[in-house]
Design an enzyme around this catalytic site. Structure first.
Site, PDB file in Angstrom:
ATOM      1  N   GLY A 237       0.694  -1.094   0.139  1.00 24.41           N
ATOM      2  CA  GLY A 237      -0.022  -0.307   0.139  1.00 24.41           C
ATOM      3  C   GLY A 237       0.692   0.848   0.253  1.00 24.41           C
ATOM      4  O   GLY A 237       0.248   1.781   0.645  1.00 24.41           O
ATOM      5  N   GLU A 273       4.379  -6.015   1.712  1.00 20.59           N
ATOM      6  CA  GLU A 273       4.075  -6.520   0.903  1.00 20.59           C
ATOM      7  C   GLU A 273       4.519  -6.012  -0.350  1.00 20.59           C
ATOM      8  O   GLU A 273       2.670  -5.650  -0.919  1.00 20.59           O
ATOM      9  CB  GLU A 273       3.910  -7.899   0.778  1.00 20.59           C
ATOM     10  N   GLY A 275       3.840  -3.465  -4.232  1.00 15.71           N
ATOM     11  CA  GLY A 275       3.270  -4.022  -5.107  1.00 15.71           C
ATOM     12  C   GLY A 275       3.736  -3.046  -5.918  1.00 15.71           C
ATOM     13  O   GLY A 275       4.617  -2.769  -6.643  1.00 15.71           O
ATOM     14  N   ARG A 276       2.104  -1.859  -6.424  1.00 13.36           N
ATOM     15  CA  ARG A 276       2.687  -0.906  -6.700  1.00 13.36           C
ATOM     16  C   ARG A 276       3.735  -0.240  -7.053  1.00 13.36           C
ATOM     17  O   ARG A 276       4.614   0.442  -7.586  1.00 13.36           O
ATOM     18  CB  ARG A 276       1.317  -0.243  -6.832  1.00 13.36           C
ATOM     19  N   CYS A 351     -14.683   2.261 -29.132  1.00  9.37           N
ATOM     20  CA  CYS A 351     -15.598   2.735 -29.004  1.00  9.37           C
ATOM     21  C   CYS A 351     -17.335   3.192 -28.260  1.00  9.37           C
ATOM     22  O   CYS A 351     -17.437   1.928 -27.191  1.00  9.37           O
ATOM     23  CB  CYS A 351     -16.102   1.797 -30.068  1.00  9.37           C
ATOM     24  N   TYR A 380       0.054  -2.387 -12.352  1.00  7.93           N
ATOM     25  CA  TYR A 380      -1.788  -2.360 -12.415  1.00  7.93           C
ATOM     26  C   TYR A 380      -1.484  -1.540 -13.528  1.00  7.93           C
ATOM     27  O   TYR A 380      -2.906  -1.199 -13.646  1.00  7.93           O
ATOM     28  CB  TYR A 380      -2.227  -2.087 -11.414  1.00  7.93           C
TER      29      TYR A 380
HETATM   30  C1  LIG Z   1      -2.204  -5.286  -3.833  1.00 11.93           C
HETATM   31  C2  LIG Z   1      -2.310  -6.569  -2.402  1.00 11.93           C
HETATM   32  C3  LIG Z   1      -0.977  -5.842  -1.827  1.00 11.93           C
HETATM   33  C4  LIG Z   1      -0.138  -4.716  -2.597  1.00 11.93           C
HETATM   34  O1  LIG Z   1       0.130  -3.684  -2.652  1.00 11.93           O
HETATM   35  P1  LIG Z   1      -0.370  -2.504  -3.447  1.00 11.93           P
HETATM   36  O2  LIG Z   1      -1.049  -1.557  -3.049  1.00 11.93           O
HETATM   37  O3  LIG Z   1       0.018  -2.687  -4.790  1.00 11.93           O
HETATM   38  O4  LIG Z   1       1.630  -1.856  -2.488  1.00 11.93           O
HETATM   39  C5  LIG Z   1       0.026  -6.896  -1.019  1.00 11.93           C
HETATM   40  N1  LIG Z   1      -0.986  -7.108  -0.237  1.00 11.93           N
HETATM   41  C6  LIG Z   1      -2.009  -7.392  -0.729  1.00 11.93           C
HETATM   42  C7  LIG Z   1      -2.697  -9.169   0.217  1.00 11.93           C
HETATM   43  C8  LIG Z   1      -2.789  -7.527  -1.469  1.00 11.93           C
HETATM   44  O5  LIG Z   1      -3.802  -8.316  -2.166  1.00 11.93           O
END
Ligand SMILES: *Cc1c(COP(=O)(O)O)cnc(C)c1O
Length: 403
Positions: A237, A273, A275-276, A351, A380
């Site tokens: 997050g 953990e 992601g983005r 479209c 994403y």
């Molecule tokens: C999507 C997700 C993440 C990564 O979240 P980001 O906002 O991309 O950092 C980590 N843990 C879980 C369980 C997720 O669903």
């Protein structure tokens, strides 16, 4: 010269060179990933956070070439479906894995039990019981972290509360209490700790404050239920602000705050953990302006491709930052349609009026044939085109014959 919108949109020579070459080959639209940028970014994240473990949530972008770079810097990967599990195992057979995500099927859990998954992030009491039964049937013991949904207030004192709201993700604290009561009778699972992923878009102070709340709750939970707790995963997050591409999440500040927290909770293993925030900045969606037109007073640039390739702006409702690389390659014998110092809405070829990549963005100069490089397209983006998101199987299609 390239122009950028907003003007702190970064652009490396490597990406520019690749875009020029793709344009000359007429191979647009294309995704361009800057692996050197990704490598340096991950190295900086690791240097800033030496005292916590880092997993990467691959749902942000499962491209094997990106995962190969990321894998060099992280302690493991988080997969959230059987598709992602099989994908990682085929490309990185030895990578330590955590298996999270809602709605894990028996088949997916069985595959995970056969694939040496190190940790299961358990989303519900029902899932805990199913995992226990499946593991016991195979003579295995599955290491679990219980995913909980807690209220956590960010440090900034805003009224905003993260987590603790109705959601399909994780267990309520009361359900986690019930799970604790059952654990001693479930010989197919072993409790390692608590997992929570409560929010996204948090700055470093807020993100660390949410982690502090999770750690405090987890400690009280383990003590109350007399559980030996080895680790806590506080989720991802970390903010990626599409309005200010130059303002990257302050990993150094976050690392300092997390180091203090980790010391206060020693010898607990603290894990994140993201992601983005890992891959967003290293990917670009490069396309070309096919047409420029004025419609009832507003300018539209129709670009090759669209939100079926780059879903991020449609999913999050923002204007994707971009750079314009002028190109005369598409010159015709008649003058090229051009706008100067006007607000332009950049759309794709679909479209549907929803196929908008950036709305009413003022540009000094844009012509038919120019190359547009959408920034922050490394997470994403292509992979969340819905049928591909999380690598779940596609639906069966049947036709009931007419009688
Ligand atoms: C999507 C997700 C993440 C990564 O979240 P980001 O906002 O991309 O950092 C980590 N843990 C879980 C369980 C997720 O669903």
């Amino acid at each position: 010269m390239t122009a950028r919108f907003p003007d702190d949109t970064p652009l490396t020579e490597a990406v520019l060179g690749a875009a020029r070459e793709l344009s000359e080959r007429d191979a647009l639209p294309a995704y361009v990933y800057d692996l050197g940028h990704l490598d340096a970014h991950l190295a900086a994240i690791r240097a800033a956070c030496p005292e916590i473990e880092v997993l990467h949530a691959i749902k942000a972008n499962p491209e094997p070439a990106l995962l190969a770079v990321i894998a060099r810097h992280v302690d493991g990967l988080e997969v959230a479906s059987g598709g992602e599990l099989a994908h990682v195992r085929s490309h990185l057979p030895d990578m330590p894995l955590a298996f999270g995500g809602p709605g894990k099927t028996d088949a997916e859990l069985a595959a995970a039990l056969g694939a040496d998954v190190r940790r299961y992030h358990v989303e519900s009491l029902h899932e805990l019981r199913r995992l226990d039964a499946l593991a016991r049937a195979r003579g295995r013991v599955a290491p679990v972290l219980l995913r909980v949904n807690l209220p956590a207030a960010p440090a900034s004192g805003t009224a905003l509360t993260m987590g603790g709201l109705p959601s399909p993700f994780g267990m309520d604290p009361t359900e986690a209490d019930t799970a604790a009561g059952e654990l001693s009778g479930l010989s197919g699972v072993r409790f390692l700790g608590i997992h929570a992923h409560l929010a996204s878009g948090l700055d470093s102070a807020d993100c660390a404050a949410v982690a502090e709340t999770i750690l405090g709750w987890a400690n009280r939970y383990a003590r109350r239920h007399k559980l030996e707790m080895l680790e806590v995963n506080v989720g991802g997050g970390m903010a990626v602000d599409y309005r200010y591409p130059g303002q990257v999440f302050d990993w150094a500040d976050y690392g300092r705050r997390m180091a203090n927290l980790t010391r206060a909770h020693a010898p607990l293993t603290v894990r994140i953990e993201p992601g983005r925030a890992v891959s967003a900045y290293s990917g670009w969606y490069a396309t070309r302006v096919l047409d420029l037109k004025r419609s009832h007073g507003e300018w539209f640039a129709v670009c090759a491709g669209g939100t079926h390739h780059l879903r991020t702006p449609a999913a999050k409702g923002h204007d994707q930052p971009f750079a314009v690389l002028p190109s005369s390659q598409w010159a015709n014998s008649w003058p090229r349609q051009t706008v100067t110092k006007e607000a332009v809405t950049l759309v794709g070829q679909l479209c549907t009026p929803k196929d908008v990549l950036a709305r009413s963005v003022p540009v000094p100069h844009l012509s038919v044939g120019d190359v547009v490089l959408f920034a922050m397209s490394g997470a994403y983006a292509y992979n969340i085109s819905h049928h591909g998101f999380l690598m779940h199987p596609t639906p069966t299609v049947v036709f009931v014959p007419s009688s």
